[in-house]
Scaffold this active site. Structure first.
Site, short mmCIF file in Angstrom:
data_model
loop_
_atom_site.label_atom_id
_atom_site.label_comp_id
_atom_site.label_asym_id
_atom_site.label_seq_id
_atom_site.Cartn_x
_atom_site.Cartn_y
_atom_site.Cartn_z
CG ASN A 228 -1.93 -1.15 1.17
OD1 ASN A 228 -2.41 -1.54 0.09
ND2 ASN A 228 -2.19 -1.74 2.33
NE ARG A 229 2.96 2.25 -5.09
CZ ARG A 229 2.83 0.99 -5.53
NH1 ARG A 229 2.92 -0.02 -4.68
NH2 ARG A 229 2.62 0.77 -6.80
#
Length: 250
Positions: free
Chosen positions: A226-227
């Site tokens: 999710n970065r």
């Protein structure tokens, strides 16, 4: 036989003025064969990086990760390939991929023609950065600091270790200068191969040598889902021999 003057003997020539072209009509389509980069994404799940996993010093931590990147089967094709960024005196940036040839507590060392663009910029504006993009490991290392020349003795020791073809290549190329065709390089290469035949030591060019990036910060980046990546940075404190570690938001 005509002699070949060193690259520094030639004044730097500016590129010819670009011929203006009308702007193409706006389009949302890059072309029938070009994928849309907005749709390309990958979830990073290989690892994690916590402060208690770090080595005591940035150089020890880099050595660990560099060893990982050079391990056969990791998928990293050239672990010492690094993007070296510099800027001119007026702040215009440039970047290129080079090869790391040494590192220790003093910093990271690469070698180049001092009359090349990166060599000139490092002299005019002695700051730079290195990025090691180890994509297969979902890792990168980013070092930022000052740039200095290595000693002549260090340069000559490294030059003596290079293959003969690479030694001649350092003399052949007037790096970053405009040439008419590759035939220019072939002619210079042939002349210099005759000047220093096999078995004859090739001297180190006076215009060629090492640059050391002396880091003020070294960031270790590990991709996460999710970065929300892990970014841990060693930063030089006011005292030259003291470093602190801090986590950066992704």
């Amino acid at each position: 036989m005509a002699s070949i003057p060193p690259p520094g003997a030639f004044p730097h020539r500016a590129a010819s003025p670009a011929v203006p072209h009308p702007d193409p009509p706006a389009s949302d389509e890059a072309g029938p064969d070009a994928p849309d980069p907005a749709g390309l994404r990958q979830s990073y799940q290989t690892g994690r990086l916590e402060p208690d996993q770090l080595a005591a010093t940035w150089v020890e931590q880099f050595a660990r990760w560099f060893a990982d990147a050079t391990t056969p089967g990791t998928g990293v094709p050239e672990a010492n390939a690094t993007v070296f960024a510099t800027a001119s005196a007026d702040g215009r940036p440039s970047a290129r991929t080079v090869l790391l040839k040494g590192f220790d507590q003093r910093g990271f060392v690469i070698y180049t023609n001092y009359t090349s663009r990166k060599g000139r910029e490092a002299a005019e504006n002695p700051f730079g950065s290195l990025v090691f993009p180890w994509y297969a490991l979902e890792r990168q290392v980013v070092a930022i600091g000052t740039v200095e020349r290595v000693s002549r003795a260090e340069t000559e020791r490294y030059f003596a270790s290079r293959p003969r073809g690479s030694q001649l290549g350092a003399w052949v190329s007037h790096q970053s200068q405009i040439i008419e065709s590759r035939d220019v390089l072939a002619a210079r290469d042939a002349e210099l191969a005759a000047r220093w035949p096999t078995g004859t030591p090739v001297p180190t060019p006076p215009f060629w040598g090492g640059l050391r990036l002396v880091p003020d910060t070294v960031e270790f980046w590990q991709g996460r889902t999710n970065r929300l990546h892990d970014r841990l940075r060693y930063r030089r404190a006011c005292a030259a021999d003291r470093w602190i570690v801090e986590r950066l938001s992704p």
